[in-house]
Motif scaffolding. Structure first.
Motif, PDB file in Angstrom:
ATOM      1  N   MET A 118       0.839  -1.179   0.000  1.00 36.34           N
ATOM      2  CA  MET A 118       0.000   0.000   0.000  1.00 36.34           C
ATOM      3  C   MET A 118       0.891   1.251   0.000  1.00 36.34           C
ATOM      4  SD  MET A 118      -2.647   1.123   2.966  1.00 36.34           S
ATOM      5  CE  MET A 118      -4.183   1.727   2.390  1.00 36.34           C
ATOM      6  N   ALA A 119       0.678   2.125  -0.939  1.00 39.93           N
ATOM      7  CA  ALA A 119       1.454   3.367  -1.024  1.00 39.93           C
ATOM      8  C   ALA A 119       0.969   4.352   0.036  1.00 39.93           C
ATOM      9  CB  ALA A 119       1.309   3.979  -2.403  1.00 39.93           C
ATOM     10  N   LYS A 120       1.920   5.052   0.619  1.00 40.08           N
ATOM     11  CA  LYS A 120       1.592   6.058   1.632  1.00 40.08           C
ATOM     12  C   LYS A 120       1.890   7.435   1.074  1.00 40.08           C
ATOM     13  CE  LYS A 120       1.993   3.146   5.510  1.00 40.08           C
ATOM     14  NZ  LYS A 120       0.744   2.738   5.965  1.00 40.08           N
ATOM     15  N   GLU A 121       1.115   8.411   1.469  1.00 40.76           N
ATOM     16  CA  GLU A 121       1.369   9.792   1.084  1.00 40.76           C
ATOM     17  C   GLU A 121       2.124  10.482   2.201  1.00 40.76           C
ATOM     18  OE1 GLU A 121      -2.466  10.795  -1.713  1.00 40.76           O
ATOM     19  OE2 GLU A 121      -2.365  11.646   0.272  1.00 40.76           O
ATOM     20  N   VAL A 122       3.179  11.170   1.849  1.00 37.07           N
ATOM     21  CA  VAL A 122       3.911  11.990   2.805  1.00 37.07           C
ATOM     22  C   VAL A 122       3.688  13.426   2.382  1.00 37.07           C
ATOM     23  CG1 VAL A 122       6.166  12.583   3.743  1.00 37.07           C
ATOM     24  CG2 VAL A 122       5.624  10.195   3.218  1.00 37.07           C
ATOM     25  N   LEU A 123       3.098  14.218   3.271  1.00 38.11           N
ATOM     26  CA  LEU A 123       2.786  15.612   2.974  1.00 38.11           C
ATOM     27  C   LEU A 123       3.911  16.521   3.426  1.00 38.11           C
ATOM     28  CD1 LEU A 123      -0.961  15.620   4.033  1.00 38.11           C
ATOM     29  CD2 LEU A 123      -0.006  15.317   1.751  1.00 38.11           C
ATOM     30  N   CYS A 124       4.183  17.560   2.642  1.00 36.88           N
ATOM     31  CA  CYS A 124       5.230  18.526   2.960  1.00 36.88           C
ATOM     32  C   CYS A 124       4.833  19.886   2.404  1.00 36.88           C
ATOM     33  CB  CYS A 124       6.556  18.075   2.351  1.00 36.88           C
ATOM     34  SG  CYS A 124       7.887  19.257   2.615  1.00 36.88           S
ATOM     35  N   GLU A 125       4.968  20.935   3.195  1.00 34.80           N
ATOM     36  CA  GLU A 125       4.630  22.288   2.771  1.00 34.80           C
ATOM     37  C   GLU A 125       5.846  23.114   2.370  1.00 34.80           C
ATOM     38  OE1 GLU A 125       2.437  24.025   5.983  1.00 34.80           O
ATOM     39  OE2 GLU A 125       0.685  22.771   5.641  1.00 34.80           O
ATOM     40  N   VAL A 126       7.041  22.516   2.370  1.00 34.70           N
ATOM     41  CA  VAL A 126       8.272  23.261   2.086  1.00 34.70           C
ATOM     42  C   VAL A 126       8.493  23.288   0.575  1.00 34.70           C
ATOM     43  CG1 VAL A 126      10.720  23.487   2.604  1.00 34.70           C
ATOM     44  CG2 VAL A 126       9.182  22.513   4.312  1.00 34.70           C
ATOM     45  N   GLU A 127       7.976  24.316  -0.087  1.00 37.02           N
ATOM     46  CA  GLU A 127       7.985  24.397  -1.542  1.00 37.02           C
ATOM     47  C   GLU A 127       9.385  24.516  -2.146  1.00 37.02           C
ATOM     48  OE1 GLU A 127       5.281  27.413  -2.841  1.00 37.02           O
ATOM     49  OE2 GLU A 127       3.603  26.526  -1.759  1.00 37.02           O
ATOM     50  N   ASN A 128      10.382  24.941  -1.367  1.00 37.56           N
ATOM     51  CA  ASN A 128      11.725  25.077  -1.933  1.00 37.56           C
ATOM     52  C   ASN A 128      12.565  23.816  -1.731  1.00 37.56           C
ATOM     53  OD1 ASN A 128      12.048  25.610   0.888  1.00 37.56           O
ATOM     54  ND2 ASN A 128      14.013  26.590   0.463  1.00 37.56           N
ATOM     55  N   CYS A 129      11.932  22.698  -1.375  1.00 36.42           N
ATOM     56  CA  CYS A 129      12.641  21.420  -1.269  1.00 36.42           C
ATOM     57  C   CYS A 129      12.634  20.731  -2.634  1.00 36.42           C
ATOM     58  CB  CYS A 129      11.977  20.509  -0.236  1.00 36.42           C
ATOM     59  SG  CYS A 129      12.848  18.927  -0.037  1.00 36.42           S
ATOM     60  N   ASN A 130      13.744  20.131  -2.996  1.00 30.03           N
ATOM     61  CA  ASN A 130      13.880  19.425  -4.266  1.00 30.03           C
ATOM     62  C   ASN A 130      12.832  18.327  -4.421  1.00 30.03           C
ATOM     63  OD1 ASN A 130      15.525  18.834  -6.711  1.00 30.03           O
ATOM     64  ND2 ASN A 130      15.851  16.901  -5.663  1.00 30.03           N
ATOM     65  N   TYR A 131      12.353  17.751  -3.326  1.00 33.15           N
ATOM     66  CA  TYR A 131      11.407  16.641  -3.370  1.00 33.15           C
ATOM     67  C   TYR A 131       9.949  17.071  -3.252  1.00 33.15           C
ATOM     68  CZ  TYR A 131      15.737  14.161  -2.527  1.00 33.15           C
ATOM     69  OH  TYR A 131      17.018  13.692  -2.628  1.00 33.15           O
ATOM     70  N   TRP A 132       9.694  18.373  -3.150  1.00 28.80           N
ATOM     71  CA  TRP A 132       8.322  18.865  -3.016  1.00 28.80           C
ATOM     72  C   TRP A 132       7.576  18.638  -4.319  1.00 28.80           C
ATOM     73  CZ3 TRP A 132       5.305  22.630  -5.383  1.00 28.80           C
ATOM     74  CH2 TRP A 132       4.133  22.961  -4.738  1.00 28.80           C
ATOM     75  N   GLY A 133       6.327  18.180  -4.225  1.00 27.71           N
ATOM     76  CA  GLY A 133       5.488  17.980  -5.400  1.00 27.71           C
ATOM     77  C   GLY A 133       4.161  18.692  -5.236  1.00 27.71           C
ATOM     78  N   GLN A 134       3.477  18.922  -6.343  1.00 19.70           N
ATOM     79  CA  GLN A 134       2.183  19.608  -6.300  1.00 19.70           C
ATOM     80  C   GLN A 134       1.235  18.902  -5.349  1.00 19.70           C
ATOM     81  OE1 GLN A 134       0.335  20.967  -9.796  1.00 19.70           O
ATOM     82  NE2 GLN A 134       2.003  22.364 -10.151  1.00 19.70           N
ATOM     83  N   GLY A 135       0.406  19.674  -4.702  1.00 24.06           N
ATOM     84  CA  GLY A 135      -0.499  19.128  -3.704  1.00 24.06           C
ATOM     85  C   GLY A 135       0.198  18.839  -2.389  1.00 24.06           C
ATOM     86  N   ASN A 136       1.398  19.426  -2.204  1.00 18.16           N
ATOM     87  CA  ASN A 136       2.209  19.236  -0.999  1.00 18.16           C
ATOM     88  C   ASN A 136       2.578  17.770  -0.775  1.00 18.16           C
ATOM     89  OD1 ASN A 136       2.227  21.957  -0.456  1.00 18.16           O
ATOM     90  ND2 ASN A 136       0.533  21.861   0.995  1.00 18.16           N
ATOM     91  N   LEU A 137       2.790  17.023  -1.864  1.00 19.06           N
ATOM     92  CA  LEU A 137       3.185  15.624  -1.755  1.00 19.06           C
ATOM     93  C   LEU A 137       4.697  15.505  -1.892  1.00 19.06           C
ATOM     94  CD1 LEU A 137       0.421  13.909  -3.914  1.00 19.06           C
ATOM     95  CD2 LEU A 137       0.608  13.963  -1.424  1.00 19.06           C
TER      96      LEU A 137
END
Length: 51
Positions: free
Chosen positions: A1-20
């Motif tokens: 089962m895939a898990k979602e990891v949320l992140c609000e740090v938009e200047n991180c290389n791993y940040w994705g749309q929808g804060n994923l």
């Protein structure tokens, strides 16, 4: 089962749309040894700034 990891740090290389987070793995450390009492005692070592 895939898990979602949320992140609000938009200047991180791993940040994705929808804060994923798009990182393959997440590394979290504690400021207080091997334990933490709340989220303020931790840091995400996975963070990598975008260029």
């Amino acid at each position: 089962m895939a898990k979602e990891v949320l992140c609000e740090v938009e200047n991180c290389n791993y940040w994705g749309q929808g804060n994923l987070c798009q990182a393959d793995a997440i590394y979290v450390v504690s400021h207080k040894g091997n334990t933490a009492h709340d989220s303020k005692d931790t840091d995400c070592k996975t963070f990598k700034p975008t260029h």
